[in-house]
Write a protein that holds these residues in place. Structure first.
Motif, short mmCIF file in Angstrom:
data_model
loop_
_atom_site.label_atom_id
_atom_site.label_comp_id
_atom_site.label_asym_id
_atom_site.label_seq_id
_atom_site.Cartn_x
_atom_site.Cartn_y
_atom_site.Cartn_z
N ILE A 236 44.56 -73.67 71.01
CA ILE A 236 44.33 -72.36 71.58
C ILE A 236 43.36 -71.61 70.69
O ILE A 236 43.48 -71.63 69.48
CB ILE A 236 45.68 -71.62 71.65
N ASN B 238 55.26 -62.96 72.00
CA ASN B 238 56.07 -63.87 72.83
C ASN B 238 57.05 -63.12 73.74
O ASN B 238 57.86 -63.75 74.42
CB ASN B 238 56.83 -64.88 71.95
N GLY C 89 45.26 -66.00 68.99
CA GLY C 89 46.56 -66.63 69.22
C GLY C 89 47.65 -66.06 68.33
O GLY C 89 47.67 -64.85 68.06
N ASP C 90 48.54 -66.92 67.90
CA ASP C 90 49.76 -66.55 67.17
C ASP C 90 49.45 -65.63 65.98
O ASP C 90 48.83 -66.06 65.01
CB ASP C 90 50.44 -67.83 66.68
N THR D 50 44.61 -67.05 62.25
CA THR D 50 44.31 -66.25 63.45
C THR D 50 43.44 -65.04 63.12
O THR D 50 43.69 -64.31 62.17
CB THR D 50 45.63 -65.79 64.10
N PRO E 157 47.42 -68.05 74.83
CA PRO E 157 48.80 -68.52 74.90
C PRO E 157 49.44 -68.15 76.23
O PRO E 157 49.08 -67.13 76.84
CB PRO E 157 49.49 -67.77 73.75
#
Ligand code: NAP
Ligand code: MG
Length: 507
Positions: A11, A73, A349-350, A356, A392
């Protein structure tokens, strides 16, 4: 340490696709970084938080709590108290009592010791604070670790140093604290904004009721734990949680002497109307639409990196984000090509992954606003380029986006988007770009990229912006004042200037 691997493209680092409106560039995707997630185990987050009033954790009189989630998330992290007007009243009473009985009477050098202690404990708990900041707000861990938390601790160190030296800050004047300060902060730099507000207020002898933003309460609550550990006298700092109604109750409380607000221009205007006719003092740090200006004589690669940092840092959730780029026509083609290349290499992403670059958008509602503006930009006829990275599946994410062929009157060039969206415009002469850059309801910050010192001085003199960065962007330091012109608000935070809004100067 990050390791190069030949595995599948992850990703955020995907090859360019051929979809319309995406960049058609070829990149070497044969290698990438292995995931390097920060461990969550170094942070403790309680299941539920009460209000920090008078040095202890008190159940809310409202009896209500609300969830705070991880925007990367959408999972619940904790629930926090929803303070109502009665809770606000309790916190203001605790602050008043501490002000009259303890804090204003305490010798300044003793006050300073507490503030130094807070700074030192923040440093000891830096890793935990960074983890919680990234979990609760969605910003990349490398930013919370390397920028937010150290800068927040530095503010406490800096203002601890001023506490017993106010006679040097304001020679031949006597100073007097204002009393109880109500402080309201936004979600983009939750811990740093709390530090910007609390440190100068208590260093100058005031007491505080601070409310964090609805989506990012957790680091302010950790700061409350640190304040407890530092043994600060009860009531000097009270930290409460809640939404807009809690903030309004603070603003309208009759026993508050000073409002310190950072947030949107719309709420800033509501606050100004609410306190009109009272003797409450206020500082308002509001929105922005910063112009970042590249002249043809600039070091182009350095400028491109500065522009990327200026708008994509913290997902563009930055009041002083360089969201309008003005490029001199002769170098526009080169700059735009390099920006597109760089856009494609950003890792989205994360937030907990140390590699990131762009984390999660802070909330669903903010993502909706950003997407609305991307739609407006397209409708206005501007040309859109987005990174082709894969986002994501869960959480709130947005591709870094830029628009070319933007007109000065377009909404994406005039209105604050507060996301990773850059509007690019061109210019020919210095006078033209000054005219265009100043043609904005905002005036918080700006950037100038040029090889010529004389041009920098000319620009900084004529730009209507509180901060003008030269050959750099988004640089902060506790010793430098920060604040806006026009609808970006009034008053300054940081530096010696940041002491003044918390003091009456006499004789
Ligand atoms: P916001 O909606 O104005 O909220 C800011 C704070 O005010 C939050 O704690 C909010 O509570 C509270 N609030 C909401 N309505 C209120 C009311 N009627 N009375 C009193 N308080 C109220 O802004 P945001 O969306 O959180 O933050 C983004 C904005 O902040 C952007 O415009 C950005 O430019 C600006 N900003 C400026 C600076 C600066 O230094 N100039 C720095 C950072 C951000 P809830 O969270 O519960 O709604
Ligand atoms: Mg949250």
């Amino acid at each position: 340490m990050a390791v190069k691997t030949k595995k599948a493209v992850p990703i955020g680092r995907q090859a360019a696709t051929k979809k319309s409106n995406t960049i058609k560039l070829k990149f070497d995707t044969s290698w990438t970084y292995a995931p390097a997630p920060e461990s969550k185990s170094a942070a403790t987050i309680n299941k539920q938080y009460d209000l920090f009033i008078n040095g202890e954790w008190q159940k809310p009189l409202s009896k209500k709590y609300f969830d705070t989630i991880n925007p990367a998330n959408e999972e619940k992290l904790s629930e926090v108290a929803d303070a109502n007007a009665a809770d606000v009243d309790k916190a203001v009473k605790a602050a008043r009592n501490a002000y009259e009985k303890t804090w204003k009477k305490m010798p300044a050098k003793e006050r300073a010791k507490y503030i130094f202690r807070i700074a030192r404990i923040m440093q000891e708990k830096a890793r935990e604070l960074a983890i919680i900041e990234s979990l609760d707000g969605g910003k990349p861990i490398k930013e919370s670790r390397d920028f937010d938390v150290p800068t927040a601790a530095n503010h406490f160190f800096y203002y601890a140093g001023w506490a017993d030296k106010l006679e040097y800050a304001f020679p031949n004047r006597t100073t007097e604290p204002l009393g109880v300060a109500a402080q309201i902060i936004p979600w983009n730099f939750p811990l740093l904004m709390a530090a910007w507000k609390i440190a100068p207020a208590i260093a100058t002898g005031n007491t505080v009721v601070l409310k964090s933003a609805e989506t990012t309460p957790l680091t302010a609550l950790k700061l409350a734990e640190i304040i407890q550990e530092a043994d600060l006298p009860p009531g000097v700092v009270n930290i409460i949680t809640g939404a807009g109604a809690t903030g309004a109750a603070m603003v309208n409380h009759p026993d508050v002497n000073k409002i310190a607000f950072t947030g949107s221009t719309d709420v800033g205007k509501i606050i100004q109307r609410s306190i009109a006719g009272t003797d409450k003092k206020a500082t308002l740090e509001l929105g922005g639409k910063a112009a970042n200006i590249i002249f043809e004589d600039a070091a182009i690669d350095q400028a491109v990196e500065g522009v990327i940092n200026g708008i994509f840092f913290n997902q563009g959730h930055v009041c002083c984000a360089g969201s309008r780029l003005y490029v001199q026509e002769s170098v526009a083609k080169e700059v735009i090509r390099k920006l597109k290349d760089r856009l494609e290499s950003l890792i989205v992403g994360d937030p907990m992954d140390k590699n990131t670059d762009i984390g999660a958008i802070n909330s669903k509602s903010q993502l909706d606003i950003i997407n609305k503006y991307i739609g407006i930009g397209k409708k206005e006829g501007a040309e859109m380029y987005q990174s082709s990275c894969r986002l994501p599946g869960k959480g709130f994410f947005c591709r870094p986006t830029l628009f070319t062929n933007v007109a000065q009157s377009n909404r994406i060039a005039q209105e604050e988007i507060f996301g990773p969206v850059l509007a690019i415009l061109t210019f020919r002469t210095e006078d033209e770009v000054i005219e265009k850059a100043n043609n904005s309801p905002y005036g918080l910050s700006a950037g100038v990229w040029t090889d010529k010192g004389s041009k920098i001085f000319n620009m900084t003199k004529r730009m209507k912006a509180g901060v003008v960065w030269a050959n750099t962007f988004n640089k902060f330091d506790p010793t430098s004042p920060f604040g806006g012109y026009k609808e970006s608000g009034f008053g300054r935070e940081g530096g010696l200037h940041g002491l003044l809004p918390y003091l009456n100067l006499k004789s």
